[in-house]
Design a protein around this motif. Structure first.
Motif, PDB file in Angstrom:
ATOM      1  N   LYS A   1      11.370 -21.150 104.803  1.00 38.80           N
ATOM      2  CA  LYS A   1      10.479 -20.154 104.207  1.00 38.80           C
ATOM      3  C   LYS A   1       9.208 -20.835 103.720  1.00 38.80           C
ATOM      4  O   LYS A   1       9.218 -22.036 103.416  1.00 38.80           O
ATOM      5  N   ILE A   2       8.141 -20.051 103.626  1.00 33.90           N
ATOM      6  CA  ILE A   2       6.888 -20.560 103.067  1.00 33.90           C
ATOM      7  C   ILE A   2       6.308 -19.504 102.144  1.00 33.90           C
ATOM      8  O   ILE A   2       6.621 -18.315 102.259  1.00 33.90           O
TER       9      ILE A   2
ATOM     10  N   ILE B   1      10.195 -18.228 108.421  1.00 33.17           N
ATOM     11  CA  ILE B   1       9.668 -18.778 109.664  1.00 33.17           C
ATOM     12  C   ILE B   1      10.535 -18.305 110.836  1.00 33.17           C
ATOM     13  O   ILE B   1      11.743 -18.557 110.874  1.00 33.17           O
ATOM     14  N   ILE B   2       9.900 -17.594 111.777  1.00 36.34           N
ATOM     15  CA  ILE B   2      10.598 -17.062 112.951  1.00 36.34           C
ATOM     16  C   ILE B   2      10.478 -18.029 114.128  1.00 36.34           C
ATOM     17  O   ILE B   2      11.438 -18.266 114.855  1.00 36.34           O
TER      18      ILE B   2
ATOM     19  N   ALA C   1       5.654 -16.115 111.406  1.00 40.35           N
ATOM     20  CA  ALA C   1       6.429 -15.829 110.200  1.00 40.35           C
ATOM     21  C   ALA C   1       6.590 -14.329 110.009  1.00 40.35           C
ATOM     22  O   ALA C   1       5.794 -13.532 110.506  1.00 40.35           O
ATOM     23  N   LYS C   2       7.623 -13.981 109.286  1.00 38.96           N
ATOM     24  CA  LYS C   2       7.904 -12.592 108.938  1.00 38.96           C
ATOM     25  C   LYS C   2       7.863 -12.470 107.419  1.00 38.96           C
ATOM     26  O   LYS C   2       8.516 -13.249 106.711  1.00 38.96           O
ATOM     27  N   VAL C   3       7.080 -11.520 106.896  1.00 40.97           N
ATOM     28  CA  VAL C   3       7.009 -11.327 105.444  1.00 40.97           C
ATOM     29  C   VAL C   3       8.344 -10.759 104.959  1.00 40.97           C
ATOM     30  O   VAL C   3       8.770  -9.687 105.394  1.00 40.97           O
TER      31      VAL C   3
ATOM     32  N   LYS D   1       7.876 -22.643  97.342  1.00 40.01           N
ATOM     33  CA  LYS D   1       7.115 -23.774  97.882  1.00 40.01           C
ATOM     34  C   LYS D   1       7.943 -25.047  97.917  1.00 40.01           C
ATOM     35  O   LYS D   1       7.891 -25.820  98.875  1.00 40.01           O
ATOM     36  N   HIS D   2       8.739 -25.262  96.879  1.00 38.44           N
ATOM     37  CA  HIS D   2       9.506 -26.507  96.779  1.00 38.44           C
ATOM     38  C   HIS D   2      10.980 -26.322  97.128  1.00 38.44           C
ATOM     39  O   HIS D   2      11.784 -27.244  96.926  1.00 38.44           O
ATOM     40  N   ASP D   3      11.330 -25.126  97.632  1.00 39.87           N
ATOM     41  CA  ASP D   3      12.684 -24.854  98.113  1.00 39.87           C
ATOM     42  C   ASP D   3      13.734 -25.192  97.043  1.00 39.87           C
ATOM     43  O   ASP D   3      14.675 -25.961  97.281  1.00 39.87           O
ATOM     44  N   ILE D   4      13.552 -24.603  95.873  1.00 38.45           N
ATOM     45  CA  ILE D   4      14.418 -24.886  94.723  1.00 38.45           C
ATOM     46  C   ILE D   4      15.474 -23.789  94.575  1.00 38.45           C
ATOM     47  O   ILE D   4      15.155 -22.601  94.620  1.00 38.45           O
TER      48      ILE D   4
END
Length: 704
Positions: free
Chosen positions: A133-134, A178-179, A190-192, A212-215
Motif C-alpha cells: 500500500k502507499i 498496489i495492483i 494503484a486502487k484507492v 507510509k511506514h507500514d506500521i
C-alpha cells in the motif's frame, strides 16, 4: 532418487548453463510425475533459502558469492539506493542500476565494483515486493488519475484507472493498494482503498504516517491470547532464586506523561565512601519466552514508536502497562544490576541477579528538578526523599565528570521541542524542551548500567548484542569544518578525529546564536548508532563497550540482552565453537533487523513531528518571524525559527536582486546591489506557504 543436495550441486557446477524447468527434468534424468513433482518442490525450497533464483526467462540460476540478497531502500534525493542484507551488510545501487525495483523491494544484487568504501551493485532480480500500500495525493487527469506518493523515496507516480477512484476527490490524501508494479514501459497501477481527507485536516496525519511506514496498530489474535494468559500479579512461585529488594528505597523517575516504567533506581553511600547504585530493569524475558507468539511479534515490531500524542507499543498493553511496568507499590520481577562505584566514577564491584522490587514512589522529572531548586510545593510533595535524591545528584556529577574526562560528547541537547495539540489534533504551540538535573541523573545511571553489562560480556568473549557507534567519515567532518568557517568559527581538523575534539567544539560554541544548527550538523556528521554482534565501541559516548539493557518493554535488543544474561551469567553455560558461531550468526541477524526497525520508528516519529510543525505554521501564513540562515544553496536560503525549531526555504526567485552563488564561501551575492547573504545572518521573514504533501515551508524576506 532426487535430493536437494544433488540439485544444488548440479546448478552450482562449473558446466551448468541456466535452464528452465523442462530442461532440468531432462538433464537430471527425471521421467516420472513423482520425480518431477519432487524437483519442483526442491526448486521452490532452494529459492526460499536464497540459494538459487529464477530469472526473467524462467531459467534457474545459482546465487553465487558475487550476489547479495537484501532489501532496497532509496534515498530522498532519488540518485542512489542502498540494499541492506539480513546480517547488516550494505551495498550501494545507483538509480540507473536499480531496474524496476521500488523502495522496500527484496532484491538480488550482483556486485560490480565499489562506491566509496562499500560494494556497488546492480539489481538483477526482484524477489518480493515490500510495499503493498502507499499513501499520497489523488490527482485526476482527464478520465484517469495519478496517486502522487508522499514518500519521496518512492520514485514512481501510480496510475489510477477511473474504476478504482473510490469517490476520491482532487487533492485528497488517499491510501492506494498496489495492483501492478512498474515495468520498463509502464507506470505502476494503484486502487484507492481509503480516502483519508484533505492534507490540512490533522486527522489525516496519523494514518498518513502509519501507511507510509507500514506500521501495525493491532496485535494478532495468538499474541493477545498469550498475553491474556499472563498473570496480573507476581505469583509466590516466581520468587524462587530471586533476590528480594522489596524493603529497599527504590523509585522510578520519568516524565509526567510516561505510561510504562521499565527502570527503577536506588542509591546508598557506603562506609568506605563509595556509592552503591542499583539499576532495576523490568524482567520482560520472564514473561516473553523465546519462540512464543509474543516474542515473534516483539521481534517483528523491534521497538515501540512514540508519536506526539500516542504510543504504538512493542508489547500488548497488559505487559507494557501492566505486569512488566514497575508501578508504585506493586511487586514486580526485575533484572537487577548492583554496582559499587568509587569517587572516580569507576565500577569496582558488581552483581547481576534476577530480583523482585516494590517501587516506593513514582517520581516525575519536573518535581525533582523543582526540589533541587528549593521550590516549596516540591519540598512538601517529595521532601521526605530529599537526602536520597541529593545523593543521586552527587553520584550523577561524579559519573558525568568521569565521562567528560575520557572525552565523551555530553552537551548535545538536540534542539528538541514539545508540540502542544488541541482536542482535534491541531498544533497550537511549540515550546523548547529543556533537560534538567533529574533527566541527566537517569541518563548517567542508565549509561553506566549499559556499559557495565556490555563490559562483562566483552571481557568473557561471549556472544552478545552491542550498541555500536562508528567514528565519523572524514568527508562529513570537512563539511562541518566548512560550515563553521562560514560562520566565523575556526575548527582545525586533526588527523585522528575523537569525540573529545567534538565535545570541545560544543563547549566553545555554547553561547553562539547558531548553537542549535551547529549541534544538528555535528549530529549529521556522525554515523548512526546501530546494534551489532561485533563490538567496536561507541564513539559518541567514548565507551569501549556499550549495549541496550535498560528498556526491554520498548526495545527488542534489550530483551535479547536479558536472555543472554540469564543464559551465561546465572547458569555459566559453556558453548562449543560451533554453538558459539551459530548463536553469533543469529544475534547478527537480530541486531541488523533491530537497527532497521529502529530507523523505521525514527522516520515515523520525524514525519509526524514535521506534519504537526507544518500544521502549526499554516495558521501563521502572512506573519513575520525572526529567523536565522542555516544553509545557503544556489536556489535559495534555508532559514529556521530557532525557538520553534521550524525550518523552511527562502527561494532565490523571491529575493530583491539577481543573486550569484559562491560555492566556496557558501554565500549569495547580489549582482547589482552587492548584498551578501551568509550562514548565521539574522533576518525577518514572512511565512508565505506551508505544504504537507511536499513537506515544505516557504518564507520570503520581510522588511517589517
Amino acid at each position: 532418487m532426487i535430493t536437494k543436495k544433488k540439485v544444488l550441486n548440479f546448478i552450482n557446477s562449473k558446466n551448468y548453463k541456466p535452464m528452465i524447468q523442462k530442461e532440468l527434468y531432462k538433464s537430471l534424468g527425471l521421467k516420472t510425475k513423482k520425480e518431477k513433482k519432487e524437483l519442483r518442490k526442491i526448486l521452490t525450497e532452494l529459492i526460499k533459502e536464497e540459494k538459487i533464483y529464477k530469472d526473467g526467462k524462467g531459467r534457474y540460476r545459482p546465487i553465487t558469492k558475487n550476489h547479495i540478497v537484501g532489501t532496497i531502500e532509496f534515498t530522498r534525493n532519488g540518485t542512489i539506493a542502498f540494499v541492506w542484507t539480513s546480517s547488516g551488510e550494505e551495498i550501494a545501487v545507483p538509480v540507473e542500476k536499480a531496474g524496476n525495483a521500488i523502495h522496500k523491494d527484496k532484491v538480488i544484487v550482483e556486485i560490480e565494483g565499489k562506491w566509496y568504501d562499500i560494494p556497488e551493485g546492480r539489481v538483477i532480480k526482484i524477489i518480493e515486493h515490500g510495499l503493498k500500500k502507499i499513501v499520497g495525493t489523488f490527482q485526476p487527469v482527464r478520465k484517469a488519475a495519478f496517486l502522487i506518493p508522499d514518500d519521496p523515496k518512492i520514485q514512481y507516480d501510480f496510475y489510477v484507472p477511473i474504476e478504482f477512484f473510490n469517490n476520491a476527490k482532487p487533492g485528497q490524501k488517499v491510501v492506494g493498494k498496489i495492483i501492478k508494479y512498474p515495468t520498463p514501459t509502464k507506470n505502476p497501477v494503484a486502487k484507492v482503498v481509503e480516502v483519508l481527507g484533505y492534507a490540512d485536516d490533522p486527522a489525516t496525519d496519523f494514518p498518513t504516517v502509519i501507511v507510509k511506514h507500514d506500521i501495525n496498530l493491532s496485535f494478532p489474535d495468538d499474541v493477545m491470547k498469550e498475553a491474556a494468559n499472563i498473570p496480573e500479579k507476581v505469583l509466590p512461585k516466581e520468587l524462587k532464586k530471586r533476590k528480594d529488594f522489596r524493603d529497599e528505597l527504590i523509585v522510578t523517575i520519568d516524565g509526567s506523561d510516561a505510561k510504562d516504567f521499565d527502570d527503577a533506581v536506588s542509591v546508598k553511600k557506603l562506609k568506605n565512601g563509595n556509592y552503591l547504585l542499583g539499576v532495576h530493569i523490568a524482567d520482560v524475558s520472564h514473561y516473553v519466552k523465546e519462540g512464543s507468539a509474543l516474542d515473534k511479534e516483539a521481534f517483528f515490531r523491534g521497538t515501540s514508536i512514540y508519536l506526539i500524542d500516542r504510543v504504538i507499543p512493542m508489547l500488548p498493553f497488559k505487559l507494557s502497562h501492566g505486569i512488566c511496568s514497575l508501578v508504585q507499590g506493586e511487586d514486580r520481577l526485575v533484572m537487577s544490576l548492583i554496582m559499587e562505584i568509587n569517587k572516580e566514577g569507576k565500577v569496582i564491584n558488581y552483581e547481576v541477579t534476577p530480583g523482585i522490587i516494590r517501587s516506593k514512589r513514582r517520581l516525575v522529572y519536573d518535581d525533582v528538578n523543582d526540589l533541587f531548586e528549593g521550590k516549596k510545593e516540591a519540598i512538601e510533595k517529595i521532601g521526605d526523599l530529599k537526602d536520597t535524591l541529593l545523593l543521586m545528584k552527587e553520584l550523577k556529577n561524579i559519573l558525568r565528570n568521569a565521562r567528560k574526562k575520557r572525552g565523551a560528547i555530553l552537551d548535545i541537547e538536540g534542539g528538541e521541542v514539545k508540540i502542544i495539540l488541541d482536542e482535534k489534533g491541531h498544533a497550537i504551540d511549540i515550546i523548547p524542551r529543556k533537560r534538567g538535573e533529574t533527566e541527566t541523573i537517569i541518563e548517567e545511571f542508565m549509561i553506566k548500567a549499559n556499559e557495565t553489562i556490555a563490559e562483562i560480556f566483552h571481557k568473557y568473549n561471549l556472544p552478545f548484542v552491542y550498541r555500536i557507534h562508528e567514528k565519523p567519515e572524514p568527508d562529513t567532518i570537512i563539511q562541518l569544518k566548512n560550515y563553521l568557517s562560514a560562520i566565523g568559527i575556526d575548527f582545525k581538523v586533526p588527523q585522528k578525529i575523537t569525540s573529545r575534539i567534538l565535545q570541545e567544539l560544543l563547549e566553545k560554541t555554547s553561547n553562539h546564536p547558531l548553537r542549535d544548527s551547529i549541534e544538528k550538523l555535528l549530529v549529521r556528521s556522525m554515523k548512526r548508532a546501530v546494534y551489532s554482534s561485533t563490538n567496536i565501541g561507541h564513539f559518541g559516548l567514548a565507551s569501549y563497550a556499550y549495549t541496550h539493557f535498560t528498556s526491554p518493554i520498548r526495545r527488542y535488543p534489550d530483551l535479547i540482552v536479558h536472555r543472554l544474561i540469564k543464559k551465561f551469567l546465572s547458569k555459566k553455560d559453556k558453548l562449543s565453537k560451533k554453538q558459539k558461531k551459530l548463536l553469533n550468526d543469529k544475534l547478527a541477524k537480530i541486531a541488523a533487523y533491530s537497527s532497521k526497525r529502529e530507523r523505521v520508528a525514527d522516520e515515523a516519529e520525524w514525519d509526524y513531528v514535521a506534519l504537526k510543525k507544518i500544521d502549526y505554521i499554516s495558521n501563521h501564513i502572512g506573519e513575520t518571524f525572526d529567523v536565522v540562515i542555516t544553509s545557503v544553496t544556489k536556489f535559495g536560503l534555508f532559514v529556521e525559527i530557532i525557538e520553534k525549531n521550524i525550518s523552511g526555504l527562502i527561494h532565490i526567485s523571491t529575493l530583491d536582486d539577481y543573486y550569484l552563488y559562491d560555492e566556496e564561501k557558501s554565500i549569495l551575492v547580489g549582482k547589482r546591489n552587492g548584498k551578501i547573504y551568509k550562514i548565521g545572518d539574522k533576518l525577518k521573514a514572512k511565512v508565505v506557504n506551508a505544504n504537507k504533501t511536499r513537506m515544505q515551508i516557504d518564507f520570503e524576506i520581510s522588511e517589517a
